[in-house]
Design a protein around this motif. Structure first.
Motif, PDB file in Angstrom:
ATOM      1  N   VAL A 122       1.404   0.210  -1.220  1.00 11.52           N
ATOM      2  CA  VAL A 122       2.475  -0.193  -2.133  1.00 11.52           C
ATOM      3  C   VAL A 122       3.761  -0.225  -1.338  1.00 11.52           C
ATOM      4  N   SER A 123       4.424  -1.369  -1.331  1.00 11.08           N
ATOM      5  CA  SER A 123       5.681  -1.477  -0.602  1.00 11.08           C
ATOM      6  C   SER A 123       6.771  -0.703  -1.335  1.00 11.08           C
ATOM      7  N   GLU A 124       7.871  -0.449  -0.657  1.00  8.30           N
ATOM      8  CA  GLU A 124       9.001   0.236  -1.297  1.00  8.30           C
ATOM      9  C   GLU A 124       9.621  -0.607  -2.399  1.00  8.30           C
ATOM     10  N   ASP A 125       9.262  -1.890  -2.453  1.00  6.82           N
ATOM     11  CA  ASP A 125       9.697  -2.753  -3.553  1.00  6.82           C
ATOM     12  C   ASP A 125       8.899  -2.466  -4.827  1.00  6.82           C
ATOM     13  N   GLY A 126       7.841  -1.633  -4.716  1.00  3.30           N
ATOM     14  CA  GLY A 126       7.024  -1.306  -5.865  1.00  3.30           C
ATOM     15  C   GLY A 126       5.893  -2.286  -6.116  1.00  3.30           C
ATOM     16  N   GLY A 333       8.967  -4.229  14.246  1.00  2.00           N
ATOM     17  CA  GLY A 333       8.923  -3.834  12.842  1.00  2.00           C
ATOM     18  C   GLY A 333       9.958  -4.501  11.970  1.00  2.00           C
ATOM     19  N   HIS A 334      10.866  -5.267  12.574  1.00  2.00           N
ATOM     20  CA  HIS A 334      11.895  -5.971  11.803  1.00  2.00           C
ATOM     21  C   HIS A 334      11.483  -7.429  11.565  1.00  2.00           C
ATOM     22  N   PHE A 335      12.245  -8.096  10.718  1.00  2.00           N
ATOM     23  CA  PHE A 335      11.955  -9.489  10.332  1.00  2.00           C
ATOM     24  C   PHE A 335      10.536  -9.599   9.767  1.00  2.00           C
ATOM     25  N   LEU A 336      10.288  -8.749   8.771  1.00  2.00           N
ATOM     26  CA  LEU A 336       9.005  -8.733   8.064  1.00  2.00           C
ATOM     27  C   LEU A 336       9.194  -9.458   6.738  1.00  2.00           C
ATOM     28  N   TYR A 337       8.316 -10.397   6.458  1.00  2.00           N
ATOM     29  CA  TYR A 337       8.471 -11.261   5.284  1.00  2.00           C
ATOM     30  C   TYR A 337       7.196 -11.232   4.429  1.00  2.00           C
ATOM     31  N   ASP A 338       7.372 -11.457   3.127  1.00  2.00           N
ATOM     32  CA  ASP A 338       6.224 -11.672   2.245  1.00  2.00           C
ATOM     33  C   ASP A 338       6.587 -12.767   1.260  1.00  2.00           C
ATOM     34  N   ASN A 339       5.694 -13.753   1.111  1.00  2.00           N
ATOM     35  CA  ASN A 339       5.933 -14.831   0.156  1.00  2.00           C
ATOM     36  C   ASN A 339       5.757 -14.301  -1.263  1.00  2.00           C
ATOM     37  N   PRO A 340       6.821 -14.268  -2.075  1.00  2.00           N
ATOM     38  CA  PRO A 340       6.671 -13.745  -3.429  1.00  2.00           C
ATOM     39  C   PRO A 340       5.860 -14.684  -4.318  1.00  2.00           C
ATOM     40  N   ARG A 341       5.158 -14.081  -5.258  1.00  2.00           N
ATOM     41  CA  ARG A 341       4.351 -14.819  -6.234  1.00  2.00           C
ATOM     42  C   ARG A 341       4.824 -14.466  -7.635  1.00  2.00           C
ATOM     43  N   ASN A 342       4.921 -15.470  -8.476  1.00  2.00           N
ATOM     44  CA  ASN A 342       5.204 -15.287  -9.896  1.00  2.00           C
ATOM     45  C   ASN A 342       4.289 -16.211 -10.678  1.00  2.00           C
ATOM     46  N   GLY A 343       3.969 -15.840 -11.894  1.00  4.37           N
ATOM     47  CA  GLY A 343       3.083 -16.704 -12.653  1.00  4.37           C
ATOM     48  C   GLY A 343       2.846 -16.222 -14.056  1.00  4.37           C
ATOM     49  N   ILE A 344       1.946 -16.921 -14.737  1.00  3.99           N
ATOM     50  CA  ILE A 344       1.577 -16.581 -16.114  1.00  3.99           C
ATOM     51  C   ILE A 344       0.056 -16.610 -16.240  1.00  3.99           C
ATOM     52  N   THR A 345      -0.448 -15.839 -17.189  1.00  3.57           N
ATOM     53  CA  THR A 345      -1.876 -15.814 -17.484  1.00  3.57           C
ATOM     54  C   THR A 345      -2.059 -16.098 -18.969  1.00  3.57           C
ATOM     55  N   VAL A 421      -2.373   6.823  13.085  1.00  6.25           N
ATOM     56  CA  VAL A 421      -2.486   5.378  12.892  1.00  6.25           C
ATOM     57  C   VAL A 421      -3.285   5.026  11.638  1.00  6.25           C
ATOM     58  N   ARG A 422      -4.075   5.951  11.132  1.00  4.58           N
ATOM     59  CA  ARG A 422      -4.896   5.644   9.962  1.00  4.58           C
ATOM     60  C   ARG A 422      -4.084   5.568   8.679  1.00  4.58           C
ATOM     61  N   PHE A 423      -2.870   6.111   8.689  1.00  5.62           N
ATOM     62  CA  PHE A 423      -2.014   6.066   7.511  1.00  5.62           C
ATOM     63  C   PHE A 423      -1.178   4.783   7.520  1.00  5.62           C
ATOM     64  N   ASN A 424      -1.079   4.135   6.362  1.00  9.85           N
ATOM     65  CA  ASN A 424      -0.237   2.953   6.263  1.00  9.85           C
ATOM     66  C   ASN A 424       1.204   3.290   6.616  1.00  9.85           C
ATOM     67  N   PRO A 425       1.875   2.408   7.341  1.00 13.49           N
ATOM     68  CA  PRO A 425       3.313   2.600   7.524  1.00 13.49           C
ATOM     69  C   PRO A 425       4.071   2.322   6.223  1.00 13.49           C
ATOM     70  N   ILE A 426       5.340   2.608   6.208  1.00 15.03           N
ATOM     71  CA  ILE A 426       6.196   2.323   5.054  1.00 15.03           C
ATOM     72  C   ILE A 426       6.749   0.913   5.221  1.00 15.03           C
ATOM     73  N   VAL A 427       6.618   0.102   4.174  1.00 19.23           N
ATOM     74  CA  VAL A 427       6.995  -1.306   4.254  1.00 19.23           C
ATOM     75  C   VAL A 427       7.964  -1.644   3.133  1.00 19.23           C
ATOM     76  N   ARG A 428       8.986  -2.387   3.457  1.00 17.88           N
ATOM     77  CA  ARG A 428       9.889  -2.950   2.438  1.00 17.88           C
ATOM     78  C   ARG A 428      10.079  -4.438   2.750  1.00 17.88           C
ATOM     79  N   PHE A 429       9.839  -5.297   1.754  1.00 16.40           N
ATOM     80  CA  PHE A 429       9.969  -6.736   1.967  1.00 16.40           C
ATOM     81  C   PHE A 429      11.295  -7.302   1.460  1.00 16.40           C
ATOM     82  N   ASN A 430      12.002  -6.564   0.608  1.00 14.64           N
ATOM     83  CA  ASN A 430      13.302  -7.024   0.090  1.00 14.64           C
ATOM     84  C   ASN A 430      13.205  -8.374  -0.616  1.00 14.64           C
TER      85      ASN A 430
END
Length: 567
Positions: A122-126, A333-345, A421-430
């Motif tokens: 889970v990213s710090e963005d929740g 570790g910088h300039f980390l991006y994630d393409n946001p998704r939004n939608g409806i079901t 190394v087995r633990f996930n690092p802390i990630v924030r995508f902003n």
């Protein structure tokens, strides 16, 4: 009239949280095929010698790592170190209907359980996310959509691409693992709805990126069997390739230029091998032969994490962790991006078949529109005054429309949570910290509204007691006034989720050069999505597999000093 909604149980909402876009598409046979030939090269890490020497050591047998290893093994001795197991024999991975169970298992089990093929975080963005932990990487746990990168990617990625070799590398991948999907009710309706909504022209079935509406490729065949980058190991020279599974790489082994291990270092420091641990806790040394290289293909989470743990990164940050600094490289570790998704079901008024993403609408306003459908169990409350309890679950068919923005400019970062190394690092995508991304999301979600208003969607509406037909939404519906920018922007931020296309963390020009060599360190490259500052087109797996093949060929040519070497 405002769209109606239905009440769902907490369990069902949690289920939909994981299954909003990627759903099983058909009930494939549960019978297993004969073992793939590449299994002859695979062994548990505990069976490997405590020390051995290789021309190339590839950390991560994932989407890019497998084609890279298959290519390099034609001429050199290669080792793949994969932290997970193998796909073969795991029904949830081999067949389309297992996608849901794979993600649920990753979330329910401890994130550090090495037997789980997907590792949740889970990213710090929740926002809940996942990363592959199996031979084949995320190509073994995804929804199988295959589409080449857009032309703009090749001009913006910072690499000096040989486009002829790019096309040959794509074709090499496609001959083995890419298929044309068969559209059924939901995907056909979405295709028609996109065209009615003005997402044209219609490009039919194509693997190329093209503005308009198209049918893409799939890595699931006509029988519903998954094919991943691990299948590309069929091309490997078996005598030259060894694959260690359940091998947890702890850190890179470095030597200074004054050391006898790195007498020809041009930069002062050189990687000479890696330290990895097997399931029994024993440590192994995989060492490089002369002129060899370690190549990180551990992904946008794993590659920057391993650099930091090896003392390659920002000096003040490493010192705060007590990690000896081997090389100051401030942007790891910088300039980390994630393409946001939004939608409806929606709950449709007619039954729908399972379908994964097969159709995409590539708009000219910075968003991609995709869809999926599925039959999911409705878990009603155990006690109710209105419905008799039953041991057999009810099933609901749901259809999903999603918008993914292209090329997010909102950047985040990665930092360590542990020196293990087995633990996930802390990630924030902003997500949406830059207004350009908000505007693209508003454009995309407005296009979802246009599709919902199309004639092609009428068959999925219910008629209410006044005789008016409308949709029944599960979860958030689009705002009523879609011309209200502020309300649409709030919807984007409130309903943001991931489409699992995160990238960056070791980007070209800041951590690696245009040959993907780590700046300031000899004998070390990174070949995976962590080097990208933009995601390649609608879905990245095609380009990541191409990248592995492409750089495998480039490395061989570079080493042999020939420009025309062909495999």
């Amino acid at each position: 009239m405002e769209a109606s909604s239905i009440t769902v149980s907490l369990q069902f909402l949690l289920l939909l949280f994981f299954t909003t876009i990627f759903f099983p598409s058909s009930f494939a046979s549960q019978q297993q095929d004969k073992p793939p030939s590449y299994l002859k090269m695979v062994a548990n890490a505990s069976e490997f010698p405590l020390e051995d020497y290789y021309d190339y050591i590839i950390v991560g047998g994932g989407t890019a790592g497998c084609p890279l290893a298959a290519t390099l093994s034609q001429s050199h001795r290669v080792l793949i170190l994969e932290r997970g197991g193998v796909i073969h024999g795991k029904l949830n991975l081999m067949n389309q209907e297992g996608f849901l169970n794979t993600l649920l298992s990753a979330t329910a089990n401890n994130a550090n359980n090495e037997d789980s093929p997907a590792q949740s975080f889970v990213s710090e963005d929740g926002v809940l996310n996942a990363r592959g932990r199996v031979l084949g990487g995320s190509s073994a746990i995804n929804a199988g959509f295959y589409s080449r990168a857009d032309c703009e990617f090749f001009t913006k990625s910072g690499l000096n691409w040989d486009l002829k070799l790019v096309n040959e590398s794509y074709e090499w991948v496609e001959r083995e693992i890419v298929f044309r999907p068969d559209l059924k009710t939901w995907q056909s309706a979405v295709r028609d709805g996109l065209l009615e909504a003005g997402v044209g022209p219609y490009n039919g079935f194509t693997l190329d990126h093209a503005t308009g509406t198209k049918i893409g490729g799939s890595t699931f065949d006509s029988q519903g069997k998954r094919h991943s980058s691990a299948d590309l190991l069929r091309y490997a020279r078996h005598s030259n390739l060894r694959i260690a599974v359940y091998a947890s790489v702890e850190r890179l082994l470095l030597a200074s230029s004054s050391s006898s291990f790195a007498p020809n270092s041009a930069t002062g420091s050189s990687v000479i091998g890696v330290l990895y641990r097997d399931q029994n806790g024993r440590y192994h040394h995989a060492m490089l032969k002369d002129f060899g290289e370690v190549i990180l293909s551990a992904g946008a989470i794993g590659s920057p994490q391993l650099l930091l743990l090896s003392g390659i990164g920002p000096r003040p940050y490493l010192s705060s962790w007590g990690i000896p600094v081997a090389h100051h490289l401030p942007y790891v570790g910088h300039f980390l991006y994630d393409n946001p998704r939004n939608g409806i079901t929606i709950l449709p008024s007619v039954p729908l078949e399972h379908s994964l993403i097969q159709v995409v609408g590539i708009t000219n306003s910075g968003a991609y529109i995709e869809a999926a459908s599925n039959v999911v169990p409705f878990l009603s409350p155990p006690q109710t005054a209105f419905i008799r309890s039953s041991a057999s679950p009810l099933y609901l068919t749901v259809g999903t429309l999603i918008s993914k923005i292209s090329g997010p400019v909102s950047a985040g970062f990665l930092r360590l949570a542990s020196t293990d190394v087995r633990f996930n690092p802390i990630v924030r995508f902003n997500y949406f910290s830059n207004g350009v991304d908000v505007e693209k999301c508003v454009n995309g979600t407005r296009k979802l509204g246009d599709v919902l208003r199309s004639r092609a969607m009428n068959d999925f509406k219910f008629r209410n007691w006044l005789g008016v037909r409308d949709f029944r939404f599960i979860g958030p519906a689009l705002p009523n006034d879609q011309t209200d920018y502020a309300e649409m922007a709030d919807f984007c931020k409130r309903t943001v989720s991931t489409i699992w296309h995160y990238h960056g963390g070791c980007v070209v020009g800041r951590v690696v050069n245009r040959h993907l060599k780590v700046i300031g360190i000899d004998s070390l490259r990174i070949v995976d999505g962590s080097v990208f500052s933009v995601s390649p087109g609608t879905n990245p797996q095609a380009t990541l597999m191409m990248l592995g093949r492409y750089f495998g060929l480039k490395i061989i040519r570079e080493r042999e000093g020939k420009g025309t070497h062909e495999l």
